[in-house]
Write a protein that holds these residues in place. Structure first.
Motif, PDB file in Angstrom:
ATOM      1  N   ARG A  80     -12.402  12.050  -2.850  1.00  0.00           N
ATOM      2  CA  ARG A  80     -12.348  11.162  -4.009  1.00  0.00           C
ATOM      3  C   ARG A  80     -11.815   9.807  -3.548  1.00  0.00           C
ATOM      4  O   ARG A  80     -10.801   9.743  -2.854  1.00  0.00           O
ATOM      5  CB  ARG A  80     -11.407  11.707  -5.094  1.00  0.00           C
ATOM      6  N   ASP A  81     -12.493   8.722  -3.929  1.00  0.00           N
ATOM      7  CA  ASP A  81     -12.026   7.375  -3.633  1.00  0.00           C
ATOM      8  C   ASP A  81     -11.511   6.754  -4.922  1.00  0.00           C
ATOM      9  O   ASP A  81     -12.222   6.731  -5.936  1.00  0.00           O
ATOM     10  CB  ASP A  81     -13.160   6.522  -3.057  1.00  0.00           C
ATOM     11  N   VAL A  82     -10.259   6.266  -4.882  1.00  0.00           N
ATOM     12  CA  VAL A  82      -9.615   5.677  -6.059  1.00  0.00           C
ATOM     13  C   VAL A  82      -8.889   4.395  -5.645  1.00  0.00           C
ATOM     14  O   VAL A  82      -8.725   4.123  -4.458  1.00  0.00           O
ATOM     15  CB  VAL A  82      -8.627   6.673  -6.713  1.00  0.00           C
ATOM     16  N   GLN A  83      -8.436   3.643  -6.631  1.00  0.00           N
ATOM     17  CA  GLN A  83      -7.591   2.468  -6.408  1.00  0.00           C
ATOM     18  C   GLN A  83      -6.199   2.797  -6.942  1.00  0.00           C
ATOM     19  O   GLN A  83      -6.062   3.280  -8.068  1.00  0.00           O
ATOM     20  CB  GLN A  83      -8.140   1.248  -7.170  1.00  0.00           C
ATOM     21  N   VAL A  84      -5.173   2.533  -6.138  1.00  0.00           N
ATOM     22  CA  VAL A  84      -3.794   2.746  -6.562  1.00  0.00           C
ATOM     23  C   VAL A  84      -3.013   1.484  -6.215  1.00  0.00           C
ATOM     24  O   VAL A  84      -2.949   1.091  -5.041  1.00  0.00           O
ATOM     25  CB  VAL A  84      -3.167   3.974  -5.865  1.00  0.00           C
ATOM     26  N   LEU A  85      -2.436   0.846  -7.235  1.00  0.00           N
ATOM     27  CA  LEU A  85      -1.662  -0.387  -7.053  1.00  0.00           C
ATOM     28  C   LEU A  85      -2.437  -1.438  -6.270  1.00  0.00           C
ATOM     29  O   LEU A  85      -1.885  -2.173  -5.445  1.00  0.00           O
ATOM     30  CB  LEU A  85      -0.336  -0.082  -6.355  1.00  0.00           C
ATOM     31  N   GLY A  86      -3.743  -1.477  -6.480  1.00  0.00           N
ATOM     32  CA  GLY A  86      -4.587  -2.457  -5.812  1.00  0.00           C
ATOM     33  C   GLY A  86      -5.049  -2.072  -4.420  1.00  0.00           C
ATOM     34  O   GLY A  86      -5.747  -2.837  -3.772  1.00  0.00           O
ATOM     35  N   PHE A  87      -4.659  -0.890  -3.940  1.00  0.00           N
ATOM     36  CA  PHE A  87      -5.051  -0.429  -2.615  1.00  0.00           C
ATOM     37  C   PHE A  87      -6.161   0.610  -2.733  1.00  0.00           C
ATOM     38  O   PHE A  87      -6.110   1.470  -3.613  1.00  0.00           O
ATOM     39  CB  PHE A  87      -3.876   0.227  -1.886  1.00  0.00           C
ATOM     40  N   PRO A  88      -7.151   0.583  -1.824  1.00  0.00           N
ATOM     41  CA  PRO A  88      -8.144   1.661  -1.805  1.00  0.00           C
ATOM     42  C   PRO A  88      -7.507   2.917  -1.199  1.00  0.00           C
ATOM     43  O   PRO A  88      -6.875   2.860  -0.144  1.00  0.00           O
ATOM     44  CB  PRO A  88      -9.254   1.110  -0.903  1.00  0.00           C
ATOM     45  N   VAL A  89      -7.650   4.035  -1.892  1.00  0.00           N
ATOM     46  CA  VAL A  89      -7.084   5.305  -1.443  1.00  0.00           C
ATOM     47  C   VAL A  89      -8.182   6.359  -1.415  1.00  0.00           C
ATOM     48  O   VAL A  89      -8.958   6.481  -2.360  1.00  0.00           O
ATOM     49  CB  VAL A  89      -5.939   5.764  -2.378  1.00  0.00           C
ATOM     50  N   THR A  90      -8.240   7.115  -0.324  1.00  0.00           N
ATOM     51  CA  THR A  90      -9.159   8.242  -0.215  1.00  0.00           C
ATOM     52  C   THR A  90      -8.335   9.522  -0.259  1.00  0.00           C
ATOM     53  O   THR A  90      -7.385   9.678   0.510  1.00  0.00           O
ATOM     54  CB  THR A  90      -9.964   8.183   1.092  1.00  0.00           C
ATOM     55  N   ILE A  91      -8.699  10.407  -1.174  1.00  0.00           N
ATOM     56  CA  ILE A  91      -8.067  11.725  -1.271  1.00  0.00           C
ATOM     57  C   ILE A  91      -9.076  12.741  -0.763  1.00  0.00           C
ATOM     58  O   ILE A  91     -10.232  12.739  -1.190  1.00  0.00           O
ATOM     59  CB  ILE A  91      -7.655  12.052  -2.720  1.00  0.00           C
ATOM     60  N   ARG A  92      -8.635  13.590   0.155  1.00  0.00           N
ATOM     61  CA  ARG A  92      -9.503  14.626   0.732  1.00  0.00           C
ATOM     62  C   ARG A  92      -8.853  15.976   0.438  1.00  0.00           C
ATOM     63  O   ARG A  92      -7.726  16.222   0.858  1.00  0.00           O
ATOM     64  CB  ARG A  92      -9.631  14.370   2.225  1.00  0.00           C
ATOM     65  N   ALA A  93      -9.564  16.831  -0.306  1.00  0.00           N
ATOM     66  CA  ALA A  93      -9.043  18.147  -0.684  1.00  0.00           C
ATOM     67  C   ALA A  93      -9.875  19.238  -0.016  1.00  0.00           C
ATOM     68  O   ALA A  93     -11.100  19.174  -0.004  1.00  0.00           O
ATOM     69  CB  ALA A  93      -9.072  18.313  -2.195  1.00  0.00           C
ATOM     70  N   THR A  94      -9.174  20.227   0.535  1.00  0.00           N
ATOM     71  CA  THR A  94      -9.827  21.305   1.268  1.00  0.00           C
ATOM     72  C   THR A  94      -9.489  22.648   0.629  1.00  0.00           C
ATOM     73  O   THR A  94      -8.311  22.945   0.421  1.00  0.00           O
ATOM     74  CB  THR A  94      -9.349  21.304   2.740  1.00  0.00           C
TER      75      THR A  94
END
Length: 179
Positions: A80-94
């Protein structure tokens, strides 16, 4: 503030000449460190992870007493790619483990074995009493995150995601040989 360095010519007489310039701050302040966001397990839950697909064999919802029912999971890593506090964040769940409940008091797991379609039969359950039973699958995910392309860091904790409940009806049967 721009500071200009003026100097006199050799001998101390004559016109002033420009000797050079430099930029210097008028006040000194400590540089503020850049604070990057941290992702928690609650954040991963909010972003949402998909349920795994449960496979049941025989298909169709009807099974025979005292004959193993093959159960297996179709699941994959999720990004999942999201924005947090203006930063691009990638979350990878396994997907890490799977837990089955069969509605008759029996369960399987948590197990790291997702099972597989017939003829594998590594994850099974056998019904011993006639009836209609709800079958549920819960997938446990671990997660990690990356901020702005930096290396991935683990998220503390896990997220459980339940798949839609399937219903099986166990029937008594008689073995008949046919030609």
């Amino acid at each position: 503030m721009l500071l200009t360095d003026w100097s006199r010519p050799v001998g101390g007489t004559g016109r002033w000449q420009r000797g050079g310039s430099s930029c210097r701050p008028t006040t000194t302040t400590a540089e503020q460190p850049l604070v990057l966001p941290t992702i928690t397990v609650a954040d991963v839950r909010r972003v949402g992870l998909p349920p795994s697909t449960a496979g049941l064999q025989p298909a169709g919802g009807d099974v025979v007493l005292n004959v193993p029912v093959n159960v297996y999971v179709q699941s994959a890593q999720v990004t999942r790619d999201v924005q947090v506090l203006g930063f691009p964040v990638t979350i990878r769940a396994t997907p890490e483990s799977f837990t089955w409940t069969f509605g008759d008091g029996g369960s399987l797991g948590p197990t790291t074995d997702p099972g597989a379609p017939y003829p594998a039969m590594s994850t099974t359950h056998t019904y011993t009493r006639p009836g209609t039973y709800p079958v549920t699958l819960t997938t446990t995910y671990s997660a990690e995150f990356s901020v702005a392309g930096l290396p991935f860091e683990p998220v503390d904790g896990t997220v459980d995601v339940a798949s839609p409940t399937a219903t099986l009806t166990a029937h008594a049967g008689t073995t008949v040989l046919t030609r």
